[in-house]
Design a protein around this motif. Structure first.
Motif, PDB file in Angstrom:
ATOM      1  N   ASP A 156      -9.948  59.885 117.131  1.00 23.59           N
ATOM      2  CA  ASP A 156      -9.691  61.282 116.850  1.00 23.59           C
ATOM      3  C   ASP A 156      -9.547  62.225 118.057  1.00 23.59           C
ATOM      4  O   ASP A 156     -10.122  61.883 119.127  1.00 23.59           O
ATOM      5  CB  ASP A 156     -10.953  61.848 115.897  1.00 23.59           C
ATOM      6  N   ASP A 166     -10.909  64.991 118.009  1.00 26.52           N
ATOM      7  CA  ASP A 166     -12.200  66.230 118.337  1.00 26.52           C
ATOM      8  C   ASP A 166     -13.288  65.771 119.040  1.00 26.52           C
ATOM      9  O   ASP A 166     -14.368  66.604 119.076  1.00 26.52           O
ATOM     10  CB  ASP A 166     -12.599  66.422 116.754  1.00 26.52           C
ATOM     11  N   GLN A 174     -15.088  63.323 118.982  1.00 33.93           N
ATOM     12  CA  GLN A 174     -16.233  62.700 118.392  1.00 33.93           C
ATOM     13  C   GLN A 174     -16.367  61.232 118.620  1.00 33.93           C
ATOM     14  O   GLN A 174     -17.415  60.911 118.778  1.00 33.93           O
ATOM     15  CB  GLN A 174     -16.135  62.976 116.704  1.00 33.93           C
ATOM     16  N   ARG A 212     -18.934  67.418 116.323  1.00 28.98           N
ATOM     17  CA  ARG A 212     -17.739  67.766 116.506  1.00 28.98           C
ATOM     18  C   ARG A 212     -18.171  69.113 117.693  1.00 28.98           C
ATOM     19  O   ARG A 212     -18.898  70.058 117.448  1.00 28.98           O
ATOM     20  CB  ARG A 212     -17.279  68.517 115.209  1.00 28.98           C
TER      21      ARG A 212
HETATM   22 MG    MG Z   1     -13.954  64.498 113.358  1.00 34.06          MG
END
Ligand code: MG
Ligand code: UDP
Length: 320
Positions: A92, A94, A96, A200
């Motif tokens: 991902d 973001d 994370q 996040r």
């Molecule tokens: Mg995420």
């Protein structure tokens, strides 16, 4: 090329430079040859500009930009198509997922022979409203798919052998079930690795609560497709026969009853007085409809391009 990192993103401009720098550092430390494919899923926050800037300074950066927002699965599909590395890592955008996991994932694919390794966010930094339904979701997915060793189907951080991504087709919102898609395509060595997970840092999650409803519906679809996809009549025909049987028995009861009363010169009632009459009526109608659905399904499946698509691993002494 050793590794392709495929990153689907939708409005994640803030985290991209940090993510890229981190990946680059990990790759250089481990002496991997690599590419980073950013798939911009129709962002409108300037993510693409950031990707273009990164590309200017880094030749390993590649990008795909969708004209509009299609979803994570379509983004992964296009990233997979473009990927050239022997091992394909998805993560991902973001922050994370941690790029520090890449070397270990790479090793599991190249040295331990896994086809697919899925991350397991054992300790999650997500709100309870998400972690609780996720547990339920994973339990159902395990039972339905028969992949009993996975705790976290939908982890964004996964590693694949190149063959896998070139032979599965992620679409709709099926990214949640990629291990199952891989299993259906004959890639059965599926493993798991506990991975770090962070809260996040920027922006907010792109999926709402309807992820769980859609997730369950997709689970049903996949179960149907993997069991009866090529021969829908096997499902509809069985159900239809069952309904017909119920109807037949009911008709025999209604008819037998009436005959008995007539033969014995008893005052006979109308067949419509019997509950079995209505049972017979509805189950025969439903039974017929199920059969029609089955036949239509067979016609569709006969015309489908998928009907003779098999995963051929090797051939011997054949031309081409
Ligand atoms: Mg995420
Ligand atoms: N994403 C995407 N298209 C979408 C929704 C999400 O490419 O329509 C990307 C998103 O940018 C992120 C990843 O998919 O990189 C996972 O999304 P998110 O972090 O919102 O999901 P969560 O972590 O909450 O499950």
């Amino acid at each position: 090329m050793d590794v392709s990192v495929v990153i689907p993103l939708y409005n994640e401009a803030e985290s991209l430079p940090e993510l890229h720098a981190w990946i680059k550092q990990v790759m250089n430390t481990n002496h991997f040859t690599y590419e980073v494919i950013f798939v911009d899923d129709g962002s409108n926050d300037g993510s693409w500009q950031v990707i273009e800037d990164l590309q200017q300074a880094n030749t390993e950066v590649k990008g795909i930009k969708f004209r509009r927002n299609y979803g994570k699965s379509p983004a992964l599909f296009c990233g997979f198509k473009a990927a050239q590395g022997e091992v394909v890592i998805t993560m991902d955008a973001d922050l994370q997922d941690s790029p520090d996991e890449i070397p270990a994932l790479y090793k599991m694919i190249r040295e331990e022979g896994y086809d697919l390794v899925s991350g397991w966010k054992k300790k999650r930094y997500d709100p309870l409203s998400k972690t609780l339904p996720t547990k339920l979701f994973n339990a159902t997915a395990r039972a339905a798919s028969g992949i009993h060793n996975l705790h976290d189907f939908n982890c964004g951080l996964k590693a694949y052998r190149k063959d896998v991504v070139k032979n599965i087709e992620v679409y709709g919102e099926m990214h949640r079930y990629i291990p199952w898609l891989a299993k259906n395509a004959g890639f059965t060595k599926i493993g798991e690795k506990v991975v770090q997970h962070q809260a996040r840092k920027y922006g907010k999650t792109k999926f709402g609560l309807n992820r769980f409803i859609n997730g369950y519906l997709d689970l049903l679809t996949l179960w149907f497709l993997s069991t009866f996809g090529v021969q829908p009549m096997h499902l509809f025909g069985t159900l239809g026969s069952l309904m017909f049987l119920i109807g037949l028995i009911s008709v025999m009861i209604v008819g037998g009853h009436k005959l008995y009363y007539i033969l014995n010169n008893l005052p006979h009632r109308l067949v419509t007085d019997s509950p079995y009459f209505y049972l017979a009526l509805t189950s025969m109608i439903i039974g017929t409809q199920l059969f029609v659905a089955g036949f239509l399904g067979e016609l569709i499946s006969r015309n489908s391009e998928e009907r003779n698509k098999y995963q051929i691993q090797r051939t011997l002494n054949l031309d081409d």
